[in-house]
Design a protein around this motif. Structure first.
Motif: not given
Length: 588
Positions: A279-289
């Motif tokens: 929860m403490g990470a700033l993540r990019e919106n898109e997911l890769g597969f």
């Protein structure tokens, strides 16, 4: 009934029609401190729960949204302060008296909110390129090289003639056509999956010596998810991206059920599962597969930070990886990401940093006035796989000129190492228009897909598929980057198009001697091919590729020896050309 007395001073004003907010403030002003505290606490808890479970807010210091959310909560807790202050003023108190009469507990959030607003505004202003142009310019390190035939792509030693069998791989099929093939294979499945599941996106990966578009099956809606939530979706679709339209292969892989997907709900939502793991990470919106070496599916999400003043300058720092079958999540620093992951860096961040590098080489104000060497990336990008690495490729053009490039950029999607080949030529869009202008292509009304940069005998070349209105691949085209109006060819098969294009550019291919004239040298056999209607072989001597015709020996017996890739070929070279094949030795 008289107005309520506040502060022991009666309010003798006539009743006026109150607006809703005034009514709320009046009610708050009558509340006891503890009662207001409890109500605001409950409301705050509900809002925080919503932000965590549904909005998936990141508790990272770099998250601007988190700061805005904190300020909103502080302003919410400042409402009682405003209410009491207004009521006190209406009852005849001076501003200072009205302020002092408000309970000190309501002044704290209002004060903190005011300070945070000022800090955030200052950070937003002073971390812009106007004040930090040099820092933005150096976010990505770009090494520049010549891109002429005299100085070809040194890193791209595997040339286009070997991209079917060698280390260089080119995606012939694009994402759009891969999606069409995926729909077909899903519709033809015996399990009737097309009515329950869909594929929302595809990722290009390298898997078992080829390039594949891979897409996960996701439930079409809530009820489809409830019926499959225990077992998960049946698997994923793989489309071989290196095959021609007629040989294209799409496969539904059902050996791994996906319990976690972006299209699932509640606890099976892939992004929610990844969020709660960090929860403490700033993540990019898109997911890769991605698939590991055993075909096990994973979702990936880029972790990044704000490089300047915790407010600006997105920089990837790691990757969050989740097993789509078990939900297990792990975070990795950029330099520790497993080798089977191809898309490590953020594509969008690389392109944005390339724009910073191109625009701010001479400072911020130069972009407005002198405009010396102000460049940016062209519209669109593509991929190249070579020597075990994925590269993102795009053109660089002067900002005032969008019809020609000044160079082509290759950026490693794992290390972000970037090379720009200085060359003047066509943008990708200009190359597409040139290919579409070829007589037989124009007559059929075909349009070109986004091109891929390739190394054709050391000559920078755009390679692309040509499609009909339905998106089906009908032809293939090669367009010279630097001479895109006259040196281009198209045909119904890649091999035929390649041979036609070779005839046009073979005069540009410079064969430099790598050994003294007439000296015997050993090389390795790469593949057999047809050039000019003659059987030839491709061999590599040191860092040079040679195309050797059977005619030079007067016999083709050395071609009939069941040669395999890697066999040792001893040749004689005179003036930079192979004049004799001395012997062929099978590799040990």
């Amino acid at each position: 009934m008289s107005e309520p007395i506040i502060g022991n001073e009666p309010n003798n004003r006539k009743k006026q029609k109150r607006i809703p907010i005034e009514g709320i403030l009046n009610k708050l002003s009558k509340m006891k401190f503890k009662t207001a505290l409890i109500l605001l606490g409950v409301l705050t808890a509900i809002i925080i729960f919503w932000q965590i479970y549904f909005s998936l807010i990141s508790f990272s210091i770099y998250n601007i949204g988190l700061r805005a959310f904190i300020i909103i909560l502080l302003l919410l807790w400042s409402i009682p302060f405003v209410g009491f202050f207004i009521r006190n003023r209406k009852n005849g108190y001076t501003k200072k008296e009205a302020f002092n009469k408000v309970h000190w507990g309501w002044k704290i959030p209002a004060g903190i909110a005011a300070v945070l607003i000022v800090i955030c505004i200052c950070l937003a202003i002073f971390t812009t390129p106007m004040f930090m142009a040099k820092s933005y310019n150096t976010m990505i390190n770009v090494q520049t090289k010549s891109g002429t035939v005299e100085e070809p792509f040194k890193e791209f030693t595997e040339e286009v003639d070997d991209f079917y069998d060698g280390e260089m791989k080119v995606a012939i099929i694009d994402k759009y056509f891969a999606a069409k093939l995926g729909e077909k294979v899903l519709g033809a499945s015996s399990g009737g999956y097309a009515s329950q599941f869909e594929i929302n996106d595809y990722t290009l990966i390298y898997y078992k010596d080829s390039l594949y578009w891979v897409g996960a099956l996701e439930p079409k809606g809530f009820f489809q998810w409830t019926s499959s939530s225990k077992t998960g979706t049946p698997g994923y679709v793989m489309v071989d991206a290196t095959q021609t339209d007629s040989n294209a292969r799409a496969e539904l892989v059902t050996t791994h059920n996906l319990k976690f997907t972006p299209g699932a709900y509640l606890w099976h939502d892939a992004e929610r599962q990844m969020y709660f793991s960090n929860m403490g990470a700033l993540r990019e919106n898109e997911l890769g597969f991605e698939l590991d070496d055993d075909g096990i599916p994973y979702y990936t999400q880029v972790i990044y930070k704000k490089k300047f003043g915790i407010t600006s300058g997105d920089e990837a720092t790691g990757l969050l990886i989740m097993n789509a079958t078990t939900g297990e999540c792990k975070s990795y620093p950029i330099d520790k990401v497993p080798e089977w992951v191809d898309n490590v860096q953020s594509h969008d961040m690389i392109l944005k940093q390339l724009d910073y590098w191109g625009e701010y080489s001479h400072g911020y104000f130069n972009t407005w006035f002198a405009k010396e060497e102000v460049n940016n990336t062209t519209d669109g990008y593509n991929y190249v796989y070579n020597n075990g690495r994925f590269y993102i490729t795009t053109g660089i053009t002067a900002k005032s000129e969008d019809s020609a490039i000044i160079g082509m950029v290759l950026s490693d999607l794992r290390s972000k190492e970037t090379t720009m080949y200085n060359m003047v030529g066509a943008t990708e869009q200009a190359a597409r228009k040139s290919a579409q202008g070829i007589q037989e292509v124009a007559a059929a009304g075909y349009y070109a897909s986004f091109p891929t940069l390739i190394n054709f005998h050391g000559v920078p070349t755009f390679y692309m598929a040509l499609k009909d209105d339905a998106g089906n691949i009908k032809m293939y085209a090669y367009v010279n980057v630097q001479d895109f109006t006259t040196k281009l060819a198209a045909a119904s098969t890649p091999e035929e198009a390649k041979n036609k294009y070779y005839q046009m550019i073979k005069g540009d291919v410079i064969d430099k001697p790598v050994v003294p004239s007439g000296e015997e040298k050993e090389g390795t056999f790469i593949r057999e091919l047809q050039l000019d209607g003659t059987t030839s072989i491709m061999i590599q001597v040191e860092d040079k590729i040679y195309y050797v015709s059977a005619k030079i020996t007067g016999s083709d017996k050395w071609l009939m020896a069941d040669m395999n890739k890697g066999d040792i070929v001893k040749v004689k070279i005179n003036n930079g050309k192979v004049t004799e094949v001395v012997s062929v030795t099978p590799k040990s």
